[in-house]
Design a protein around this motif. Structure first.
Motif, PDB file in Angstrom:
ATOM      1  N   CYS A 121       4.488 -19.394  23.113  1.00 12.90           N
ATOM      2  CA  CYS A 121       3.436 -18.367  23.025  1.00 12.90           C
ATOM      3  C   CYS A 121       2.929 -18.214  21.589  1.00 12.90           C
ATOM      4  N   CYS A 162       4.202 -22.712  28.740  1.00 14.35           N
ATOM      5  CA  CYS A 162       4.974 -21.562  28.269  1.00 14.35           C
ATOM      6  C   CYS A 162       5.639 -20.772  29.398  1.00 14.35           C
ATOM      7  N   SER A 170       4.621 -10.784  28.737  1.00 14.77           N
ATOM      8  CA  SER A 170       3.730 -11.334  27.714  1.00 14.77           C
ATOM      9  C   SER A 170       2.906 -12.485  28.273  1.00 14.77           C
ATOM     10  N   GLN A 171       3.572 -13.357  29.024  1.00 16.00           N
ATOM     11  CA  GLN A 171       2.862 -14.465  29.650  1.00 16.00           C
ATOM     12  C   GLN A 171       1.758 -13.957  30.578  1.00 16.00           C
ATOM     13  N   GLN A 225      -1.645 -14.865  28.664  1.00 13.28           N
ATOM     14  CA  GLN A 225      -1.913 -16.232  29.089  1.00 13.28           C
ATOM     15  C   GLN A 225      -2.568 -16.289  30.478  1.00 13.28           C
TER      16      GLN A 225
END
Length: 183
Positions: A26, A43, A66-67, A71
């Motif tokens: 990331c 990721c 977070s992904q 993302q």
């Protein structure tokens, strides 16, 4: 990357290694070292593996959140994963900090501000927490306060590059063009 691979060679079932690989991936994406498409493909796999090894690992849920946020833009999955990380480890300042940022991105500014306060209480010496606190102050339209916070962080942590991302934006919001350009 090499040290994570060495750790995998020693213990391929250690979930924090997969969390670390995902986090590193990331950071590479955020720094522009890999493309967004490559990041979306590369990721997520390690963090899913970390969760498969240990579903009660707060760091893995935070990594998944977070992904999903930065993302995959899956807001519902991100929210659930942030909440799960915090449920598993209420003292996890990084989870509160990034959950704050997520909440503000989706327009839940009051909740985001509360999560940032918790992150600051839990990790008051972390310059990155203070840096995102400055970003939070921009979200809630307090650019002068953001400048004060970032100037304090940059004075105490020379070379803290993230501060420039926040302070130029604060100066821009304040209409202080010369200072924004200098930052």
């Amino acid at each position: 990357w090499r040290y994570y691979q060495q750790a995998l060679d020693i213990d391929p079932d250690y979930p924090l290694v997969y969390w670390g690989l995902s986090k590193l991936c990331c950071f590479q994406a955020q720094a522009g070292l890999i493309t967004p498409d490559e990041a979306r493909l590369r990721c997520l796999q390690p963090i899913v593996k970390a969760l498969a090894f240990n579903d009660s690992l707060a760091e893995a849920h935070m990594g998944y959140a977070s992904q999903m946020t930065w993302q995959h833009f899956n807001w519902d999955a991100a929210d659930a994963a942030f909440r799960r990380a915090i449920e598993l480890k209420p003292s996890y300042a990084e989870a509160h900090m990034f959950y704050s940022h997520y909440l503000s991105l989706v327009g839940r500014l009051e909740e985001g501000t509360q999560q940032m306060r918790l992150a600051l209480e839990l990790d008051p010496l972390n310059p990155f927490v203070h840096g995102l606190h400055g970003a939070q102050l921009l979200f809630i339209d307090e650019p002068r306060a953001a400048v004060r916070v970032i100037e304090m962080v940059m004075a105490s942590t020379p070379g803290f590059g993230f501060g420039y991302d926040v302070i130029w934006s604060a100066y821009h919001q304040l209409g202080e063009k010369d200072k924004a350009i200098a930052a």
